[in-house]
Design a protein around this motif. Structure first.
Motif, mmCIF file in Angstrom:
data_model
loop_
_atom_site.group_PDB
_atom_site.id
_atom_site.type_symbol
_atom_site.label_atom_id
_atom_site.label_comp_id
_atom_site.label_asym_id
_atom_site.label_seq_id
_atom_site.Cartn_x
_atom_site.Cartn_y
_atom_site.Cartn_z
ATOM 1 N N PRO A 52 67.120 27.376 26.075
ATOM 2 C CA PRO A 52 65.903 27.859 26.738
ATOM 3 C C PRO A 52 65.642 27.144 28.059
ATOM 4 O O PRO A 52 66.198 26.082 28.327
ATOM 5 C CB PRO A 52 64.810 27.527 25.716
ATOM 6 C CG PRO A 52 65.340 26.327 24.998
ATOM 7 C CD PRO A 52 66.829 26.550 24.904
ATOM 8 N N ALA A 53 64.765 27.711 28.844
ATOM 9 C CA ALA A 53 64.435 27.139 30.153
ATOM 10 C C ALA A 53 63.869 25.733 30.033
ATOM 11 O O ALA A 53 64.092 24.887 30.912
ATOM 12 C CB ALA A 53 63.449 28.055 30.881
ATOM 13 N N THR A 54 63.161 25.472 28.955
ATOM 14 C CA THR A 54 62.546 24.150 28.772
ATOM 15 C C THR A 54 63.569 23.037 28.614
ATOM 16 O O THR A 54 63.223 21.859 28.727
ATOM 17 C CB THR A 54 61.620 24.163 27.542
ATOM 18 O OG1 THR A 54 62.370 24.660 26.419
ATOM 19 C CG2 THR A 54 60.410 25.048 27.776
ATOM 20 N N ALA A 55 64.823 23.388 28.370
ATOM 21 C CA ALA A 55 65.865 22.376 28.192
ATOM 22 C C ALA A 55 66.407 21.855 29.513
ATOM 23 O O ALA A 55 67.163 20.883 29.534
ATOM 24 C CB ALA A 55 67.005 22.948 27.361
ATOM 25 N N PHE A 56 66.037 22.474 30.613
ATOM 26 C CA PHE A 56 66.637 22.141 31.904
ATOM 27 C C PHE A 56 65.628 21.506 32.852
ATOM 28 O O PHE A 56 64.523 22.015 33.044
ATOM 29 C CB PHE A 56 67.223 23.398 32.549
ATOM 30 C CG PHE A 56 68.333 24.003 31.747
ATOM 31 C CD1 PHE A 56 68.065 24.965 30.779
ATOM 32 C CD2 PHE A 56 69.637 23.594 31.923
ATOM 33 C CE1 PHE A 56 69.087 25.511 30.020
ATOM 34 C CE2 PHE A 56 70.669 24.137 31.172
ATOM 35 C CZ PHE A 56 70.389 25.095 30.213
ATOM 36 N N GLU A 57 66.052 20.417 33.471
ATOM 37 C CA GLU A 57 65.199 19.726 34.437
ATOM 38 C C GLU A 57 65.458 20.176 35.862
ATOM 39 O O GLU A 57 64.555 20.208 36.682
ATOM 40 C CB GLU A 57 65.416 18.209 34.334
ATOM 41 C CG GLU A 57 64.580 17.411 35.337
ATOM 42 C CD GLU A 57 64.794 15.919 35.221
ATOM 43 O OE1 GLU A 57 65.554 15.491 34.316
ATOM 44 O OE2 GLU A 57 64.208 15.168 36.031
ATOM 45 N N PHE A 58 66.707 20.518 36.159
ATOM 46 C CA PHE A 58 67.095 20.754 37.552
ATOM 47 C C PHE A 58 67.296 22.252 37.797
ATOM 48 O O PHE A 58 68.052 22.908 37.078
ATOM 49 C CB PHE A 58 68.379 19.988 37.860
ATOM 50 C CG PHE A 58 68.288 18.528 37.490
ATOM 51 C CD1 PHE A 58 68.978 18.030 36.394
ATOM 52 C CD2 PHE A 58 67.509 17.661 38.247
ATOM 53 C CE1 PHE A 58 68.890 16.701 36.045
ATOM 54 C CE2 PHE A 58 67.411 16.321 37.909
ATOM 55 C CZ PHE A 58 68.095 15.834 36.802
ATOM 56 N N TRP A 59 66.652 22.746 38.856
ATOM 57 C CA TRP A 59 66.627 24.181 39.118
ATOM 58 C C TRP A 59 66.977 24.494 40.565
ATOM 59 O O TRP A 59 66.646 23.712 41.473
ATOM 60 C CB TRP A 59 65.232 24.736 38.828
ATOM 61 C CG TRP A 59 64.908 24.759 37.368
ATOM 62 C CD1 TRP A 59 64.494 23.709 36.602
ATOM 63 C CD2 TRP A 59 64.988 25.876 36.490
ATOM 64 N NE1 TRP A 59 64.321 24.104 35.300
ATOM 65 C CE2 TRP A 59 64.609 25.438 35.211
ATOM 66 C CE3 TRP A 59 65.342 27.212 36.662
ATOM 67 C CZ2 TRP A 59 64.575 26.289 34.099
ATOM 68 C CZ3 TRP A 59 65.297 28.061 35.564
ATOM 69 C CH2 TRP A 59 64.923 27.597 34.297
ATOM 70 N N GLY A 60 67.607 25.654 40.754
ATOM 71 C CA GLY A 60 67.820 26.171 42.087
ATOM 72 C C GLY A 60 66.551 26.814 42.610
ATOM 73 O O GLY A 60 65.556 26.957 41.885
ATOM 74 N N GLN A 61 66.620 27.239 43.884
ATOM 75 C CA GLN A 61 65.426 27.761 44.535
ATOM 76 C C GLN A 61 65.143 29.219 44.194
ATOM 77 O O GLN A 61 64.067 29.732 44.487
ATOM 78 C CB GLN A 61 65.571 27.619 46.071
ATOM 79 C CG GLN A 61 66.400 28.690 46.751
ATOM 80 C CD GLN A 61 67.898 28.451 46.693
ATOM 81 O OE1 GLN A 61 68.398 27.663 45.877
ATOM 82 N NE2 GLN A 61 68.631 29.126 47.574
ATOM 83 N N GLY A 62 66.110 29.874 43.568
ATOM 84 C CA GLY A 62 65.939 31.276 43.217
ATOM 85 C C GLY A 62 66.484 32.198 44.284
ATOM 86 O O GLY A 62 66.472 31.864 45.480
ATOM 87 N N THR A 63 66.984 33.343 43.850
ATOM 88 C CA THR A 63 67.471 34.350 44.787
ATOM 89 C C THR A 63 67.139 35.726 44.221
ATOM 90 O O THR A 63 67.282 35.961 43.028
ATOM 91 C CB THR A 63 68.984 34.185 45.030
ATOM 92 O OG1 THR A 63 69.406 35.100 46.031
ATOM 93 C CG2 THR A 63 69.780 34.419 43.767
ATOM 94 N N GLN A 64 66.694 36.613 45.086
ATOM 95 C CA GLN A 64 66.218 37.920 44.650
ATOM 96 C C GLN A 64 67.367 38.916 44.549
ATOM 97 O O GLN A 64 68.233 38.997 45.430
ATOM 98 C CB GLN A 64 65.162 38.452 45.619
ATOM 99 C CG GLN A 64 64.599 39.812 45.253
ATOM 100 C CD GLN A 64 63.743 39.775 44.002
ATOM 101 O OE1 GLN A 64 63.018 38.813 43.762
ATOM 102 N NE2 GLN A 64 63.828 40.829 43.200
ATOM 103 N N VAL A 65 67.359 39.666 43.457
ATOM 104 C CA VAL A 65 68.286 40.776 43.270
ATOM 105 C C VAL A 65 67.451 42.026 43.036
ATOM 106 O O VAL A 65 66.574 42.039 42.164
ATOM 107 C CB VAL A 65 69.225 40.529 42.069
ATOM 108 C CG1 VAL A 65 70.055 41.777 41.778
ATOM 109 C CG2 VAL A 65 70.127 39.331 42.339
ATOM 110 N N THR A 66 67.698 43.055 43.830
ATOM 111 C CA THR A 66 66.972 44.306 43.689
ATOM 112 C C THR A 66 67.973 45.441 43.551
ATOM 113 O O THR A 66 68.804 45.633 44.436
ATOM 114 C CB THR A 66 66.061 44.555 44.897
ATOM 115 O OG1 THR A 66 65.166 43.457 45.045
ATOM 116 C CG2 THR A 66 65.261 45.831 44.696
#
Length: 132
Positions: free
Chosen positions: A115-129
């Motif tokens: 799950p997401a709660t298991a991760f501390e380090f994240w990217g900035q995100g990128t949009q897919v449409t």
């Protein structure tokens, strides 16, 4: 300091393909897990695919057979190849990484994505449409 920089994404018609990249720096743990999540407007963050240091991969049911997660070295760069895209694949995609803990490994062994709660380090995100 662990940093994740995402590239790729964009807008395209249904049936097309995109590749997302997640480049990681500063990761010092020996064993890691990298997971892709996506979030559509108003929805919770959804698990998409995971890859562990040993190369173990796991996919969410909606993307099985269409998405492929890969890495030469999961501590450096991870890719998400998305084929046969459908409008329901639209959203903000995030990569996340952290030490491969016993709990994370248990998820992978059970065929699940941590799950997401298991991760501390994240990217900035990128949009897919994906347009129909």
């Amino acid at each position: 300091e662990v940093q994740l920089v995402q590239t790729g994404g964009g807008s395209l018609q249904a049936g097309g393909s995109l590749q997302l990249a997640c480049r990681i720096s500063g990761m010092t743990y020996a064993s890691v897990c990298v997971t892709w999540f996506r979030q559509r407007f108003g929805d919770e963050r959804e698990r998409v695919a995971s890859i562990g240091t040993t190369g173990t991969t796991r996919y969410a049911d909606p993307v099985k057979g269409r998405f492929t997660v890969s890495a030469d070295n999961p501590k450096v760069a991870v890719y998400l190849q998305m084929d046969n895209l459908i409008p329901e694949d639209s959203g903000m995609y995030y990569c996340a990484t952290d030490r491969l803990t016993i709990g994370m490994n248990r998820h992978l062994e059970l065929g699940q994505i941590p799950p997401a709660t298991a991760f501390e380090f994240w990217g900035q995100g990128t949009q897919v449409t994906v347009a129909s």
